[in-house]
Design a protein around this motif. Structure first.
Motif, mmCIF file in Angstrom:
data_model
loop_
_atom_site.group_PDB
_atom_site.id
_atom_site.type_symbol
_atom_site.label_atom_id
_atom_site.label_comp_id
_atom_site.label_asym_id
_atom_site.label_seq_id
_atom_site.Cartn_x
_atom_site.Cartn_y
_atom_site.Cartn_z
ATOM 1 N N PHE A 66 37.182 25.184 27.675
ATOM 2 C CA PHE A 66 38.564 25.381 28.130
ATOM 3 C C PHE A 66 39.557 24.998 27.036
ATOM 4 O O PHE A 66 40.636 25.587 26.943
ATOM 5 C CB PHE A 66 38.817 24.584 29.402
ATOM 6 C CG PHE A 66 38.004 25.047 30.569
ATOM 7 C CD1 PHE A 66 38.171 26.323 31.073
ATOM 8 C CD2 PHE A 66 37.039 24.237 31.147
ATOM 9 C CE1 PHE A 66 37.410 26.779 32.143
ATOM 10 C CE2 PHE A 66 36.270 24.679 32.220
ATOM 11 C CZ PHE A 66 36.457 25.949 32.707
ATOM 12 N N LEU A 67 39.199 24.002 26.206
ATOM 13 C CA LEU A 67 40.043 23.693 25.049
ATOM 14 C C LEU A 67 40.108 24.906 24.126
ATOM 15 O O LEU A 67 41.173 25.233 23.590
ATOM 16 C CB LEU A 67 39.489 22.482 24.285
ATOM 17 C CG LEU A 67 40.033 21.109 24.668
ATOM 18 C CD1 LEU A 67 39.421 20.655 25.992
ATOM 19 C CD2 LEU A 67 39.739 20.086 23.587
ATOM 20 N N GLY A 68 38.944 25.561 23.948
ATOM 21 C CA GLY A 68 38.908 26.745 23.101
ATOM 22 C C GLY A 68 39.760 27.874 23.650
ATOM 23 O O GLY A 68 40.460 28.572 22.896
ATOM 24 N N ILE A 69 39.737 28.063 24.971
ATOM 25 C CA ILE A 69 40.554 29.111 25.593
ATOM 26 C C ILE A 69 42.039 28.833 25.350
ATOM 27 O O ILE A 69 42.812 29.731 24.984
ATOM 28 C CB ILE A 69 40.258 29.208 27.100
ATOM 29 C CG1 ILE A 69 38.840 29.743 27.322
ATOM 30 C CG2 ILE A 69 41.283 30.099 27.801
ATOM 31 C CD1 ILE A 69 38.374 29.681 28.759
ATOM 32 N N GLY A 70 42.456 27.593 25.544
ATOM 33 C CA GLY A 70 43.858 27.239 25.315
ATOM 34 C C GLY A 70 44.254 27.366 23.857
ATOM 35 O O GLY A 70 45.338 27.866 23.533
ATOM 36 N N ALA A 71 43.363 26.912 22.951
ATOM 37 C CA ALA A 71 43.680 26.947 21.519
ATOM 38 C C ALA A 71 43.811 28.374 21.012
ATOM 39 O O ALA A 71 44.763 28.708 20.282
ATOM 40 C CB ALA A 71 42.589 26.205 20.740
ATOM 41 N N TYR A 72 42.887 29.239 21.401
ATOM 42 C CA TYR A 72 42.941 30.620 20.925
ATOM 43 C C TYR A 72 44.010 31.439 21.636
ATOM 44 O O TYR A 72 44.443 32.476 21.118
ATOM 45 C CB TYR A 72 41.565 31.273 21.032
ATOM 46 C CG TYR A 72 40.716 30.993 19.806
ATOM 47 C CD1 TYR A 72 40.710 31.868 18.731
ATOM 48 C CD2 TYR A 72 39.970 29.824 19.719
ATOM 49 C CE1 TYR A 72 39.969 31.596 17.598
ATOM 50 C CE2 TYR A 72 39.223 29.539 18.594
ATOM 51 C CZ TYR A 72 39.229 30.430 17.521
ATOM 52 O OH TYR A 72 38.495 30.143 16.390
ATOM 53 N N SER A 73 44.453 30.988 22.790
ATOM 54 C CA SER A 73 45.556 31.677 23.464
ATOM 55 C C SER A 73 46.840 31.577 22.644
ATOM 56 O O SER A 73 47.579 32.566 22.516
ATOM 57 C CB SER A 73 45.787 31.089 24.860
ATOM 58 O OG SER A 73 44.696 31.366 25.707
ATOM 59 N N VAL A 74 47.101 30.391 22.072
ATOM 60 C CA VAL A 74 48.333 30.225 21.290
ATOM 61 C C VAL A 74 48.232 30.922 19.938
ATOM 62 O O VAL A 74 49.253 31.124 19.263
ATOM 63 C CB VAL A 74 48.674 28.732 21.092
ATOM 64 C CG1 VAL A 74 48.886 28.043 22.426
ATOM 65 C CG2 VAL A 74 47.596 28.008 20.292
ATOM 66 N N ALA A 75 47.001 31.277 19.534
ATOM 67 C CA ALA A 75 46.828 32.023 18.288
ATOM 68 C C ALA A 75 46.870 33.527 18.535
ATOM 69 O O ALA A 75 47.520 34.281 17.797
ATOM 70 C CB ALA A 75 45.509 31.638 17.622
ATOM 71 N N LEU A 76 46.180 33.989 19.587
ATOM 72 C CA LEU A 76 46.071 35.420 19.857
ATOM 73 C C LEU A 76 47.342 36.001 20.481
ATOM 74 O O LEU A 76 47.693 37.155 20.212
ATOM 75 C CB LEU A 76 44.879 35.678 20.782
ATOM 76 C CG LEU A 76 43.497 35.332 20.212
ATOM 77 C CD1 LEU A 76 42.438 35.434 21.297
ATOM 78 C CD2 LEU A 76 43.158 36.244 19.050
ATOM 79 N N GLY A 77 48.010 35.224 21.323
ATOM 80 C CA GLY A 77 49.216 35.715 21.995
ATOM 81 C C GLY A 77 50.292 36.169 21.033
ATOM 82 O O GLY A 77 50.748 37.326 21.088
ATOM 83 N N PRO A 78 50.722 35.314 20.100
ATOM 84 C CA PRO A 78 51.744 35.757 19.134
ATOM 85 C C PRO A 78 51.229 36.835 18.177
ATOM 86 O O PRO A 78 51.986 37.727 17.786
ATOM 87 C CB PRO A 78 52.068 34.461 18.369
ATOM 88 C CG PRO A 78 51.658 33.355 19.283
ATOM 89 C CD PRO A 78 50.458 33.871 20.020
ATOM 90 N N GLU A 79 49.947 36.776 17.813
ATOM 91 C CA GLU A 79 49.400 37.698 16.820
ATOM 92 C C GLU A 79 49.288 39.124 17.346
ATOM 93 O O GLU A 79 49.646 40.087 16.655
ATOM 94 C CB GLU A 79 48.025 37.202 16.367
ATOM 95 C CG GLU A 79 47.315 38.098 15.369
ATOM 96 C CD GLU A 79 47.974 38.087 14.000
ATOM 97 O OE1 GLU A 79 47.726 39.049 13.239
ATOM 98 O OE2 GLU A 79 48.742 37.145 13.688
#
Length: 315
Positions: A66-79
């Protein structure tokens, strides 16, 4: 008045607020503020596990997923979607909660070792997907995270992130403490002791366990998103198995079922490795030995042991 505060559930929150206010006054440099910010973010993730493991008694060895889901969300969303990083953080927490709700329905029917292995499998799947989808996530090299802004101000620097992470941690602690003192918290503790007895009193055991699992996932995703935004980079390691084990260790060392214990356990496992870097090759060995010593002499955890000692002295 002082005695009523000591017996109040607000005491851990007051103590945490005091510690948050004191740390910047004694920290000699920005490096220490950055370490403290990491303590607050991992404390947040550990609080989610406190609700799941300490309150509801459900084991999870894949919480880092779940940490990974949150971390990659803030990377993938803007990108890829052009979203604001903070909007991506909120959506990532919602996505983690949705995934936890979908996954939790079948796996929370399992108990004991079977539940532990099932949650371990979930964490491994998240880690493998992040690593394998290199065209989207950057693979093992990870990907950069866009810098967040709040009301036109760029969130950067150790001092800024110290206060941001501390504020979110305090909100998370207040929510966890209120849940623990609410009828829901008492129901979770009842099924922790005996699911059969809890069911006999009219508690919907399956629903309560699922609620705890979803809450823990949201806590973890928010913590992962904050780590990604603070570092400006995310890698698959954040969803790795060792991260899940460390999160479980934080909860157990600090004190299972204690919100303040989650912070103490996080501080232990975040700060101590920094202090042991002078030992170089022996760092992991000494850290493992210290964890063993704590588990042997303080099996209930640091905070419950200190609370018991305080009560005995007062008596």
């Amino acid at each position: 008045m002082a005695k009523s505060l000591l017996n109040s559930r607000l005491l851990p929150l007051v103590v945490l607020a005091v510690i948050v206010a004191i740390v910047p006054l004694v920290a000699p440099s920005g490096f220490y503020l950055r370490v403290a910010a990491l303590v607050w973010t991992f404390s947040l993730a550990a609080m989610g596990l406190t609700i799941l493991m300490g309150y509801a008694g459900q084991v999870s060895l894949g919480h880092a997923g779940f940490l990974g889901i949150g971390a990659y969300s803030v990377a993938l969303g803007p990108e890829y979607l052009g979203l604001h990083p903070l909007v991506s953080l909120v959506l990532g927490a919602a996505l983690a909660g949705l995934i936890a709700w979908i996954v939790g329905k079948p796996i929370l029917k399992l108990k004991g070792y079977y539940l532990a292995i099932a949650t371990l499998g979930f964490g491994m799947i998240v880690s493998l997907v992040i690593t394998g989808e290199s065209d989207i996530t950057g693979g093992p090299d990870g990907m950069k995270v866009a810098r967040a802004t709040l009301f036109g101000l760029k969130l950067s620097g150790a001092s800024t992130w110290y206060w941001v992470t501390a504020g979110v941690m305090l909100v998370g602690a207040a929510i966890a403490l209120n849940i623990g003192a609410s009828p829901t918290g008492r129901a979770l503790r009842a099924l922790h002791d005996s699911e059969v007895a809890a069911s006999a009193t009219g508690i919907d055991v399956a629903a309560k366990k699922l609620n705890a699992f979803v809450l823990a996932a949201i806590y973890g995703a928010v913590a992962g998103g904050l780590i990604g935004l603070m570092n400006g980079l995310v890698t698959p390691d954040i969803a790795g198995f060792m991260n899940s084990i460390e999160l479980v260790a934080m909860v157990i060392i600090g004190g299972l079922g204690s919100v303040f214990g989650a912070v103490v356990g996080a501080a232990f496992l975040v700060v101590l490795p920094q202090a042991l870097t002078a030992l170089h090759d022996y760092e992991q060995m000494v850290l493992g030995l210290l964890i063993m010593v704590f588990m042997i002499f303080l099996p209930a955890g640091i905070v419950p042991a200190l609370r018991k000692l305080w009560t005995e002295r007062a008596a």
